[in-house]
Design an enzyme around this catalytic site. Structure first.
Site, PDB file in Angstrom:
ATOM      1  N   LEU A 157       0.858  -1.190   0.000  1.00  0.00           N
ATOM      2  CA  LEU A 157       0.000   0.000   0.000  1.00  0.00           C
ATOM      3  C   LEU A 157       0.893   1.239   0.000  1.00  0.00           C
ATOM      4  O   LEU A 157       1.764   1.377   0.876  1.00  0.00           O
ATOM      5  CB  LEU A 157      -0.879   0.026   1.260  1.00  0.00           C
ATOM      6  CG  LEU A 157      -1.771   1.278   1.375  1.00  0.00           C
ATOM      7  CD1 LEU A 157      -2.971   1.180   0.425  1.00  0.00           C
ATOM      8  CD2 LEU A 157      -2.264   1.498   2.811  1.00  0.00           C
ATOM      9  N   GLY A 158       0.671   2.149  -0.945  1.00  0.00           N
ATOM     10  CA  GLY A 158       1.361   3.439  -0.949  1.00  0.00           C
ATOM     11  C   GLY A 158       0.531   4.473  -0.199  1.00  0.00           C
ATOM     12  O   GLY A 158      -0.705   4.398  -0.191  1.00  0.00           O
ATOM     13  N   TYR A 191       6.226  12.412   3.170  1.00  0.00           N
ATOM     14  CA  TYR A 191       4.757  12.314   3.082  1.00  0.00           C
ATOM     15  C   TYR A 191       4.103  12.846   4.362  1.00  0.00           C
ATOM     16  O   TYR A 191       2.887  12.978   4.428  1.00  0.00           O
ATOM     17  CB  TYR A 191       4.299  10.866   2.854  1.00  0.00           C
ATOM     18  CG  TYR A 191       4.797  10.221   1.581  1.00  0.00           C
ATOM     19  CD1 TYR A 191       5.376  10.972   0.558  1.00  0.00           C
ATOM     20  CD2 TYR A 191       4.698   8.845   1.383  1.00  0.00           C
ATOM     21  CE1 TYR A 191       5.846  10.365  -0.607  1.00  0.00           C
ATOM     22  CE2 TYR A 191       5.158   8.236   0.232  1.00  0.00           C
ATOM     23  CZ  TYR A 191       5.739   9.002  -0.751  1.00  0.00           C
ATOM     24  OH  TYR A 191       6.193   8.392  -1.896  1.00  0.00           O
TER      25      TYR A 191
HETATM   26  P1  NAP Z   1      -1.389   5.401  -7.907  1.00  0.00           P
HETATM   27  O1  NAP Z   1      -1.280   4.457  -6.797  1.00  0.00           O
HETATM   28  O2  NAP Z   1      -1.081   4.933  -9.276  1.00  0.00           O
HETATM   29  O3  NAP Z   1      -2.857   6.014  -7.960  1.00  0.00           O
HETATM   30  C1  NAP Z   1      -3.469   6.547  -6.822  1.00  0.00           C
HETATM   31  C2  NAP Z   1      -4.747   7.266  -7.250  1.00  0.00           C
HETATM   32  O4  NAP Z   1      -5.684   6.348  -7.809  1.00  0.00           O
HETATM   33  C3  NAP Z   1      -5.426   7.945  -6.119  1.00  0.00           C
HETATM   34  O5  NAP Z   1      -6.042   9.112  -6.626  1.00  0.00           O
HETATM   35  C4  NAP Z   1      -6.488   6.928  -5.668  1.00  0.00           C
HETATM   36  O6  NAP Z   1      -7.550   7.616  -5.079  1.00  0.00           O
HETATM   37  C5  NAP Z   1      -6.859   6.291  -6.987  1.00  0.00           C
HETATM   38  N1  NAP Z   1      -7.197   4.865  -6.905  1.00  0.00           N
HETATM   39  C6  NAP Z   1      -6.634   3.929  -6.117  1.00  0.00           C
HETATM   40  N2  NAP Z   1      -7.158   2.716  -6.376  1.00  0.00           N
HETATM   41  C7  NAP Z   1      -8.079   2.881  -7.345  1.00  0.00           C
HETATM   42  C8  NAP Z   1      -8.950   2.000  -8.004  1.00  0.00           C
HETATM   43  N3  NAP Z   1      -8.957   0.697  -7.736  1.00  0.00           N
HETATM   44  N4  NAP Z   1      -9.783   2.516  -8.943  1.00  0.00           N
HETATM   45  C9  NAP Z   1      -9.762   3.837  -9.223  1.00  0.00           C
HETATM   46  N5  NAP Z   1      -8.949   4.736  -8.635  1.00  0.00           N
HETATM   47  C10 NAP Z   1      -8.110   4.257  -7.688  1.00  0.00           C
HETATM   48  O7  NAP Z   1      -0.491   6.714  -7.684  1.00  0.00           O
HETATM   49  P2  NAP Z   1       0.465   7.286  -6.541  1.00  0.00           P
HETATM   50  O8  NAP Z   1      -0.224   7.467  -5.265  1.00  0.00           O
HETATM   51  O9  NAP Z   1       1.141   8.446  -7.171  1.00  0.00           O
HETATM   52  O10 NAP Z   1       1.577   6.151  -6.379  1.00  0.00           O
HETATM   53  C11 NAP Z   1       1.442   5.089  -5.463  1.00  0.00           C
HETATM   54  C12 NAP Z   1       2.489   5.148  -4.379  1.00  0.00           C
HETATM   55  O11 NAP Z   1       3.801   5.242  -4.934  1.00  0.00           O
HETATM   56  C13 NAP Z   1       2.396   6.401  -3.505  1.00  0.00           C
HETATM   57  O12 NAP Z   1       1.328   6.369  -2.587  1.00  0.00           O
HETATM   58  C14 NAP Z   1       3.767   6.374  -2.865  1.00  0.00           C
HETATM   59  O13 NAP Z   1       3.806   5.405  -1.833  1.00  0.00           O
HETATM   60  C15 NAP Z   1       4.633   5.981  -4.053  1.00  0.00           C
HETATM   61  N6  NAP Z   1       5.173   7.162  -4.794  1.00  0.00           N
HETATM   62  C16 NAP Z   1       6.519   7.341  -4.782  1.00  0.00           C
HETATM   63  C17 NAP Z   1       7.088   8.406  -5.462  1.00  0.00           C
HETATM   64  C18 NAP Z   1       8.571   8.572  -5.453  1.00  0.00           C
HETATM   65  O14 NAP Z   1       9.058   9.640  -5.875  1.00  0.00           O
HETATM   66  N7  NAP Z   1       9.313   7.605  -4.990  1.00  0.00           N
HETATM   67  C19 NAP Z   1       6.282   9.317  -6.167  1.00  0.00           C
HETATM   68  C20 NAP Z   1       4.908   9.109  -6.153  1.00  0.00           C
HETATM   69  C21 NAP Z   1       4.373   8.009  -5.498  1.00  0.00           C
HETATM   70  P3  NAP Z   1      -8.212   7.224  -3.650  1.00  0.00           P
HETATM   71  O15 NAP Z   1      -7.138   7.288  -2.602  1.00  0.00           O
HETATM   72  O16 NAP Z   1      -9.250   8.266  -3.473  1.00  0.00           O
HETATM   73  O17 NAP Z   1      -8.762   5.856  -3.820  1.00  0.00           O
END
Ligand code: NAP
Length: 294
Positions: free
Chosen positions: A21-22, A52
């Protein structure tokens, strides 16, 4: 076909549950519930970061869930304002204090700091010390380009276990993946369901993308689940974020089907080659070096 939680073995033998989980952009007041929901639903891996500003709430979730800490893979990242050797050791102490844990399963450098790469190297050397001292079980990097990885490898002793990079069907990163593979580094995918595209107003919408919708219809899955299965079928680690209980559970329900090689290739072909986010190399201490609180 598999119905068990897929794991990957890191280059030091540590076992990592591939799906986590992110919690980027999970508001502090939503984070504890999200972590509890995830762990109680079966997740065994949480990805957070000092930057974060929700490590304390992740820690609270770890304590409240009906799962032993020892059974959860806890991953966090040091922010650039804590780069440098002593600063990174101190950054680690801040993270474990907030998380309320003794050890971190995987500690990453969140970003390279190209304008002061010597500080990036010094911070990585601190990670090597933490690994030698048993304070962390594995170490790695995030957003490191092939060139940055080459320099890091030349100036340090331990090959990172993981490089966490933006990777999803619209941005499949073949060159970075190939370099990770060459060095035995696990590719871990941030924005695995293309969250960066959604956040940044890109016109592409993976949830209506015909290839993903049609594969979802074939397997009785949603486009998000098809994307996550694609990551697992590639052997990546993926860390989708949600704070919604039904989506948290949906994103885990991907272990009972696999895509064929042709189906994986049809999703690979969605690559636009265009990042959905800012260039990681554009970050500087001046623009993004906010301090991480004690
Ligand atoms: P993601 O996981 O690809 O997408 C998250 C988005 O999609 C949120 O708006 C979420 O909204 C929505 N969502 C989640 N599940 C869904 C589903 N089943 N159907 C429809 N929409 C859905 O993007 P991310 O948060 O950018 O990336 C994931 C994780 O990667 C982060 O949380 C973090 O831990 C890590 N990250 C790392 C970096 C880095 O620089 N290392 C950068 C960015 C992210 P809701 O919460 O409203 O469901």
């Amino acid at each position: 076909m598999t119905s068990t939680y897929p794991h990957v073995t890191l280059n030091n033998g540590v076992d990592m549950p591939a799906l986590g989980l992110g919690v980027y952009q999970s508001k502090p007041e939503e984070t504890t519930d999200a972590v509890v929901t995830a762990l109680n639903a079966g997740y065994r891996h949480i990805d957070t970061a000092a930057a974060y500003f929700n490590e304390a709430e992740v820690g609270e979730g770890l304590r409240r869930a009906d799962v032993d800490r020892a059974d959860v893979f806890v991953e966090t990242k040091l922010w650039i304002s804590d780069y440098g050797y002593d600063e990174a050791l101190h950054g680690f102490e801040k993270s474990i204090r907030k998380l309320g844990v003794d050890t971190i399963d995987l500690l990453l450098l969140h970003q390279p700091l190209p304008s002061q790469f010597d500080k990036t190297i010094a911070a990585y050397k601190a990670l090597e010390t933490l690994l030698a001292d048993g304070r962390v079980r594995s170490i790695g990097v995030s957003n490191q380009s092939p060139e940055e990885l080459d320099r890091l490898l030349a100036e340090t002793s331990i090959v990172p276990a993981v490089n966490q990079i933006q990777l999803h069907p619209y941005y499949t990163q073949p060159e970075w993946r190939a370099v990770n593979d060459k060095h035995g580094i696990i590719t871990q995918c941030w924005s695995p369901i293309a969250g960066a595209y959604t956040y940044n107003g890109n016109e592409k919408n993976p949830f209506t993308e015909p290839t993903l919708v049609e594969l979802g219809q074939k397997y009785g899955k949603t486009p998000a689940q098809v994307m996550l299965r694609w990551h697992l079928d590639h052997g990546f680690s993926a860390i989708p974020k949600s704070v919604k209980p039904e989506r948290i559970r949906e994103n885990l329900d991907v272990f009972d089907f696999t895509l064929t090689a042709d189906e994986v290739a049809s999703i690979d072909a969605l690559n636009t080659g265009v990042s959905g986010s800012i260039d990681p190399d554009s970050l500087t201490l001046e623009s993004h070096g906010m301090p991480i609180p004690e």
